[in-house]
Design an enzyme around this catalytic site. Structure first.
Site, short mmCIF file in Angstrom:
data_model
loop_
_atom_site.label_atom_id
_atom_site.label_comp_id
_atom_site.label_asym_id
_atom_site.label_seq_id
_atom_site.Cartn_x
_atom_site.Cartn_y
_atom_site.Cartn_z
N LEU A 56 0.77 -1.26 0.09
CA LEU A 56 0.06 -0.10 -0.03
C LEU A 56 0.77 1.25 -0.01
O LEU A 56 0.58 2.07 0.70
CB LEU A 56 -1.03 0.02 1.11
CG LEU A 56 -2.01 -1.20 1.11
CD1 LEU A 56 -2.86 -0.84 2.27
CD2 LEU A 56 -3.07 -1.03 -0.32
N ASN A 78 -1.38 -5.08 3.64
CA ASN A 78 0.10 -4.73 3.49
C ASN A 78 0.93 -5.57 4.85
O ASN A 78 0.24 -5.60 5.91
CB ASN A 78 -0.20 -3.14 3.85
CG ASN A 78 1.36 -2.51 3.54
OD1 ASN A 78 1.77 -2.25 2.64
ND2 ASN A 78 2.02 -2.07 4.72
N GLY A 175 3.70 4.50 -15.53
CA GLY A 175 3.18 5.71 -15.65
C GLY A 175 2.93 6.42 -14.44
O GLY A 175 2.36 7.56 -14.35
N LYS A 228 9.49 -4.26 -19.83
CA LYS A 228 9.33 -3.31 -19.06
C LYS A 228 10.71 -2.85 -18.70
O LYS A 228 11.03 -1.52 -18.68
CB LYS A 228 8.61 -3.74 -17.66
CG LYS A 228 8.81 -2.52 -16.51
CD LYS A 228 8.07 -1.13 -16.95
CE LYS A 228 7.81 -0.32 -16.00
NZ LYS A 228 8.73 0.19 -15.07
N HIS A 231 11.95 -0.83 -21.61
CA HIS A 231 11.09 0.30 -21.75
C HIS A 231 12.00 1.46 -20.79
O HIS A 231 12.10 2.65 -21.04
CB HIS A 231 9.92 0.29 -21.06
CG HIS A 231 8.84 1.44 -20.63
ND1 HIS A 231 9.43 1.98 -19.50
CD2 HIS A 231 8.12 2.40 -21.00
CE1 HIS A 231 8.67 2.91 -19.19
NE2 HIS A 231 7.83 3.06 -19.99
N TYR A 236 15.81 5.92 -19.52
CA TYR A 236 17.02 6.60 -19.38
C TYR A 236 17.45 7.22 -20.60
O TYR A 236 18.18 8.49 -20.27
CB TYR A 236 18.04 5.26 -19.12
CG TYR A 236 18.05 4.92 -17.55
CD1 TYR A 236 19.08 4.93 -16.85
CD2 TYR A 236 16.71 4.67 -17.01
CE1 TYR A 236 19.12 4.47 -15.62
CE2 TYR A 236 16.97 4.25 -15.63
CZ TYR A 236 17.79 3.86 -15.02
OH TYR A 236 18.28 3.51 -13.56
N ARG A 491 44.10 -10.03 -33.18
CA ARG A 491 43.90 -11.02 -32.19
C ARG A 491 44.50 -12.56 -32.67
O ARG A 491 44.72 -13.14 -31.73
CB ARG A 491 42.41 -11.44 -32.20
CG ARG A 491 41.30 -10.29 -31.73
CD ARG A 491 39.85 -10.38 -31.61
NE ARG A 491 39.49 -11.50 -30.55
CZ ARG A 491 38.99 -12.48 -31.02
NH1 ARG A 491 38.86 -12.86 -32.25
NH2 ARG A 491 38.67 -13.47 -29.89
#
Length: 527
Positions: A56, A78, A175, A228, A231, A236, A491
C-alpha cells in the site's frame, strides 16, 4: 492532467473510460447512505473480492482505487497491517475496497481462481511473499508481480510456481503515481493460462489510445518484465538526450530557463511531442520561493534504481550494440561522482569559453533535429534488443503491440510510438527500425543538423555522450565495412584466435604472422 483522463500521449487523445461509481443509496435511491448505515458486507468486506493487492505505497493504493473505479472489488493488504486500516479510513473511504488483517483473511475473501497482485520492492521481498502465499493457494490460482523485478527472477518464479500448479504473471507497470490512478501502461507476461482471468481487470484499468487499451499479453515467463526493463532503458536514453539538449542551449547558447521552457513547449508540438518533453518545459519554468528557477538549485547528481543498468547488461549478454542506453547509464554514474568532478574542474581546462557566434535560432533547430535523430536510434536499439531476447528465450513478441502499450500511460509515451507501431504493422519481420522507409527518411533529413550539434559540443567542451554515441551507431550501422578486420588480424597475431576471409565466411583460419610462431590455433567460442 485531469482526474478523469490519463492525458495524451501527454493529454489529448487518451481517454480513460470509467463507469459511474456505484454506492448503496437510501430507500428512495436519492443519495449515498452515511458510511455507518451501509450494509455490513460492504463495510467489512463480506463480498468476495475479484483481486487482492499487496503493498500500500502510493502505486499500490492508486491501482486499487483505479480498479475500484472500474467496478472491481479489491482486497487490500500490507505487511504493516495498520496501513490497511489507514487506507480504508482515508483514501479508500466510501469505496467498495475491502481490507484484510492477515494473508489468510485476504486469501479467504477472494473469488476462484484467486488473483493476488504484489506491488512490493523487487528481490527478496517478492520471494518472501510468494513463500507465504503458496501454502494458502490452490492449483490454478494466480500470483502477479507488478513491481520492477528483474526478468531473470520472473523466469525462475514462473517455472517454480508452475511445478506447484500455480500461475505466475510478471507485469511491467509504467506511468508513475498518476498513471496508476487513472490509466497505466501494463505489460503482463508469464503463464499464459492466467491471461483470460486477469485480462478484463488489466485492460479496463489501463490507459487507452482511442478505444485500444495500452495493455496486452506480452509473452511467456519473464517477457513482461523484460519489455518493462527495455522500456525503462529507453526512458534513461530519452531523459539523457533531453538533458543534453538543455545543456547545449544553456551553456553553448546562453539561454535562460524561461527561454528553454518556451523551446520545449514548441518542440512538444512537433515530432518530439511526448510526456518527457512536456514535463521538461514545466520544470524549466518552475520558480522557487525567491523567484529563481528551482531546477538550477538541484544538485547535478542523478540517482538510478537499476533497470537502465539491467538493460545495458542484457545488451552485453545478447551481444547487441545498445550504445545509447549504455551511455545514459554511464552519464548518471559520472554525475554521481560530483566531488571528484569539482576537483577535476579546477585542474583540467577545456577549449576555453568561446561564445557561439552563429544564429541562435538556427542552432536551436539543429539541436531539435539532433534530439529527434538520436531518439530514433535509441528506439531502434531497444527493439533490436527485444528481438534478440525473443530469439534466445523463445518468446513470441508482437512489436507493434508493444509500441501501442507504450503509446499511452507510461513515462515514454509519445506521438513517435505511433510511427513505430505502423512500421511493425507494415513489416512484422522488420529487423531494425532504421530500415523502415519512414524512419530512414526522417533520420537522413536530420543528419546534417545532428553532425553540426555533436561537432559544436566537442569544439566547445560540452559533453554529449548520448547524441555522440547515437551518431556513431548510425555511422557504424550504415557502414558496409568496419575496421574490425584489423582487430581480427591483431587477435590472430597475438593469440592465434583465427579469422575468416571475405571469400570464405564461416571458415576460420590462422596465419603464422611472425614466421616463428606455430600453426596451432586456439579454439573458437563466443564469450
Amino acid at each position: 492532467m485531469g482526474k478523469g483522463t490519463m492525458g495524451s500521449c501527454h493529454g489529448k487523445d487518451i481517454q480513460v473510460k470509467r463507469p459511474p461509481h456505484e454506492q448503496p443509496r437510501d430507500e428512495k435511491g436519492n443519495g449515498k447512505l452515511p458510511i455507518d448505515q451501509r450494509p455490513k458486507q460492504m463495510e467489512y468486506g463480506g463480498e468476495r473480492a475479484d483481486i487482492a493487492l499487496i503493498g500500500l505505497a502510493v502505486m499500490g493504493q492508486n491501482l486499487i482505487l483505479n480498479m475500484n473505479d472500474h467496478g472491481f472489488v479489491v482486497c487490500a493488504f500490507n505487511r504493516t497491517v495498520s496501513k490497511v486500516t489507514e487506507f480504508l479510513n482515508n483514501e479508500a473511504k466510501g469505496t467498495k475496497v475491502v481490507g484484510a488483517m492477515s494473508m489468510e483473511e485476504m486469501v479467504g475473501k477472494l473469488k476462484k481462481p484467486r488473483r493476488v497482485m504484489m506491488l512490493v520492492k523487487a528481490g527478496a521481498a517478492v520471494d518472501a511473499f510468494i513463500d507465504k502465499l503458496v501454502p494458502l493457494l490452490e492449483k490454478g490460482d494466480i500470483i502477479i508481480d507488478g513491481g520492477n523485478s528483474e526478468y531473470v527472477d520472473s523466469n525462475r518464479r514462473c517455472k517454480a510456481l508452475a511445478e506447484k500448479g500455480l500461475l505466475f504473471v510478471g507485469s511491467g507497470v509504467s506511468g508513475g503515481e498518476d498513471g496508476a490512478r487513472y490509466g497505466p501502461s501494463l505489460m503482463p507476461g508469464g503463464a499464459e493460462e492466467a491471461w483470460p482471468h486477469i485480462k478484463s481487470i488489466f485492460q479496463s484499468i489501463a490507459a487507452k489510445v482511442g478505444d485500444e487499451p495500452c495493455c496486452d499479453w506480452v509473452g511467456s515467463e519473464g517477457a513482461g518484465h523484460y519489455v518493462k526493463m527495455v522500456h525503462n532503458g529507453i526512458e534513461y536514453g530519452d531523459m539523457q538526450l533531453i538533458c543534453e539538449a538543455y545543456h547545449l542551449m544553456k551553456d553553448l547558447l546562453g539561454m535562460s530557463c524561461d527561454e528553454m521552457s518556451e523551446v520545449f513547449s514548441e518542440w512538444n508540438k512537433s515530432e518530439l511531442d511526448s510526456f518527457l518533453i512536456e514535463i521538461s518545459a514545466d520544470i524549466l519554468k518552475f520558480k522557487d520561493t525567491d523567484g529563481q528557477p528551482l531546477v538550477e538549485k538541484i544538485r547535478d547528481s542523478a540517482g538510478q534504481k537499476g533497470t537502465g543498468k539491467w538493460t545495458a547488461i542484457s545488451a552485453l549478454d545478447q551481444g547487441m550494440p545498445v550504445t545509447l542506453i549504455g551511455e545514459a547509464v554511464f552519464a548518471r554514474c559520472l554525475s554521481s561522482i560530483k566531488d571528484l568532478r569539482i576537483e577535476a574542474s579546477k585542474v583540467l581546462p577545456g577549449p576555453g569559453s568561446s561564445k557561439y557566434e552563429g544564429d541562435k535560432k538556427e542552432m536551436v533547430e539543429h539541436i531539435r533535429q539532433a534530439l529527434y535523430a538520436s531518439k530514433i536510434v535509441s528506439y531502434a536499439q531497444g527493439f533490436m534488443l527485444l528481438r534478440e531476447a525473443a530469439k534466445q528465450y523463445k518468446w513470441t513478441l508482437n512489436y507493434g503491440s508493444i509500441a501501442l502499450m507504450w503509446r499511452g500511460g507510461c513515462i515514454i509515451r509519445s506521438r513517435f510510438l505511433g510511427n513505430i507501431k505502423e512500421a511493425f504493422d507494415k513489416n512484422k519481420e522488420l529487423s531494425n527500425l532504421l530500415l523502415d522507409d519512414f524512419f530512414r527518411g526522417e533520420i537522413i533529413k536530420c543528419q546534417d543538423s545532428w553532425r553540426k550539434v555533436v561537432a559544436q559540443g566537442a569544439l566547445n567542451g560540452i559533453a554529449t555522450p548520448a547524441f555522440s554515441s547515437a551518431l556513431a551507431f548510425f555511422d557504424g550501422f550504415r557502414s558496409e565495412r568496419t575496421p574490425a578486420n584489423l582487430i581480427q588480424a591483431q587477435r590472430d597475431y597475438f593469440g592465434a584466435h583465427t579469422y575468416e576471409l571475405l571469400s570464405a565466411p564461416g571458415k576460420f583460419v590462422h596465419t603464422n604472422w611472425t614466421g616463428h610462431g606455430g600453426n596451432v590455433s586456439s579454439s573458437t567460442y563466443n564469450a
